[in-house]
Write a protein that holds these residues in place. Structure first.
Motif, mmCIF file in Angstrom:
data_model
loop_
_atom_site.group_PDB
_atom_site.id
_atom_site.type_symbol
_atom_site.label_atom_id
_atom_site.label_comp_id
_atom_site.label_asym_id
_atom_site.label_seq_id
_atom_site.Cartn_x
_atom_site.Cartn_y
_atom_site.Cartn_z
ATOM 1 N N SER A 148 0.695 -0.890 0.304
ATOM 2 C CA SER A 148 0.072 -0.421 -0.079
ATOM 3 C C SER A 148 0.822 1.187 0.415
ATOM 4 N N TYR A 149 1.620 1.257 0.603
ATOM 5 C CA TYR A 149 2.923 2.782 -0.055
ATOM 6 C C TYR A 149 4.545 1.857 0.334
ATOM 7 N N TYR A 150 4.380 2.962 -1.008
ATOM 8 C CA TYR A 150 5.911 2.824 -1.434
ATOM 9 C C TYR A 150 6.750 1.765 -2.427
ATOM 10 N N TYR A 151 5.796 0.636 -2.220
ATOM 11 C CA TYR A 151 6.278 -0.553 -3.170
ATOM 12 C C TYR A 151 5.157 -0.727 -4.757
ATOM 13 N N PRO A 152 4.238 -0.032 -4.441
ATOM 14 C CA PRO A 152 3.538 -0.671 -5.639
ATOM 15 C C PRO A 152 4.030 -0.253 -7.068
ATOM 16 N N ARG A 153 5.083 0.644 -7.167
ATOM 17 C CA ARG A 153 5.678 0.818 -8.096
ATOM 18 C C ARG A 153 6.686 -0.263 -8.486
ATOM 19 N N VAL A 154 6.843 -0.105 -7.503
ATOM 20 C CA VAL A 154 8.428 -1.105 -7.656
ATOM 21 C C VAL A 154 7.846 -2.323 -7.755
ATOM 22 N N ILE A 155 6.655 -2.978 -7.329
ATOM 23 C CA ILE A 155 6.194 -4.608 -7.654
ATOM 24 C C ILE A 155 5.480 -3.848 -9.459
#
Length: 355
Positions: free
Chosen positions: A85-92
């Motif tokens: 839900s925070y920081y990692y959605p765009r990494v994913i």
């Protein structure tokens, strides 16, 4: 059997993210009504997904999605992040883009910032057929993070770390990782504020987050390198910031003539804008702000200048590196560090970065 049919329908809903990871499933009576079956059938279907590690039951709370079902017929890569839900959605997003282009599938799971659940999720991904792992371990909340890094070497498949690196590596440490140069990003932000004429710069930081210590180190190094006057009362880190704590911080900045603040991260910066206004301080005229993460800056007034880690690029490079390691186990370890970018908006009083 009807229970198998219902289980397959539930898998489909989870696979297409109708119910994202962390979402609570509808109640058993609701699922029974939706699929036209009895509650016992639903209970057996959910039990199948529990056994597969796709959902977990929490006593007195409900049943929650823990991982996406593994796709079939393709090379599978397990991806474990602390939060979706925070920081990692765009990494994913970057990971999935690179793996899709390579014809590979993703088994995505979240450890919910819990080291114990991290071990469980890794085992579930391996049991689901993952041929390699992209990992963001919870090193920030572990008693011995280096021991955890060394234990990962026993994994039966190749792995790559994302936004984490061994904290105390030996010179020949074989860990491959892709990270953001957070220290460099903070340095760029402080340099920009100094260039705007600020000589007394505060810091709103966090403790016990994945990047909290690194960002704090970056701030201290930057102010020393640039001769910025350090005001101890305006350099503060907390596990979490309340509105009143931010109000007190803003008051300290006003009283000690601190004219700019670097915030880790966006949410605290946005909340600081509100508290500064309670004191009659204008952003950026009386208090310039630069944030870190660049996740929720468009929800603030004024829009926040922010250091933007290259999240999709970090994810994509990690995926490509892992696939290369799977194809060639003898390939050397890679340590990749990407530079973040400063996106200038209204909150610092500088000239906006062209879109």
């Amino acid at each position: 059997m009807k229970s198998e049919w219902v289980a397959s329908k539930l898998r489909e809903h989870i696979a297409d993210e109708h119910w994202p990871i962390g979402t609570r499933l509808p109640t058993e009576p609701e699922l029974a009504a939706t699929h036209g079956v009895g509650i016992n059938t639903v209970r057996r279907a959910v039990g199948i997904l529990v056994d597969e590690g796709i959902v977990v039951r929490q006593q007195g709370s409900g049943t929650y999605v823990a991982a996406r079902p593994a796709p079939t017929g393709r090379r599978l890569i397990g991806v474990l992040v602390p939060s979706t839900s925070y920081y990692y959605p765009r990494v994913i997003e970057g990971i999935e883009r690179a793996l899709t282009a390579a014809g590979a599938g993703v088994i995505l799971a979240s450890s919910e910032n819990q080291p114990g659940l991290e071990h469980v999720q890794i085992r579930r991904m391996l049991d689901s057929g993952a041929e390699g792992l992209i990992l963001v371990p919870n090193l920030n909340v572990m008693d011995d993070p280096q021991a955890h890094i060394e234990a990962l070497r026993k994994l039966p498949v190749p792995y790559v770390l994302v936004e984490r690196r061994p904290p105390m590596p030996e010179p020949d440490d074989p860990t491959s990782y892709v990270v953001t140069n957070h220290v460099g990003g903070v340095h760029t932000a402080v340099r920009h504020l100094v260039g705007l004429g600020h000589s007394r710069i505060g810091f709103v930081g966090r403790v016990r987050t994945g990047t909290g210590d690194i960002v704090a180190e970056g701030f201290e190094r930057a102010v020393r390198a640039m001769g910025v006057e350090r005001v101890p009362e305006a350099v503060v880190r907390r596990t979490a910031w309340t509105a009143e704590e931010l109000f007190d911080f803003a008051r300290d900045c006003r009283d000690r003539r601190v004219s700019a603040v670097f915030c880790h991260g966006d949410r605290d910066a946005a909340a600081l804008v509100v508290q500064a206004r309670r004191l009659g301080l204008r952003v950026p005229d009386d208090l310039a702000l630069v944030a870190y993460d660049d996740d929720v800056v468009d929800l603030t007034d004024p829009p926040l200048t922010a250091v933007a880690p290259p999240k999709p690029e970090v994810g994509a490079l990690a995926a490509e590196l892992l696939l290369r390691r799977i194809d060639d186990p003898a390939s050397p370890a890679h340590r990749i560090e990407l530079q973040p970018r400063l996106v200038i908006r209204s909150s610092c009083g500088g000239t906006a970065t062209p879109s």
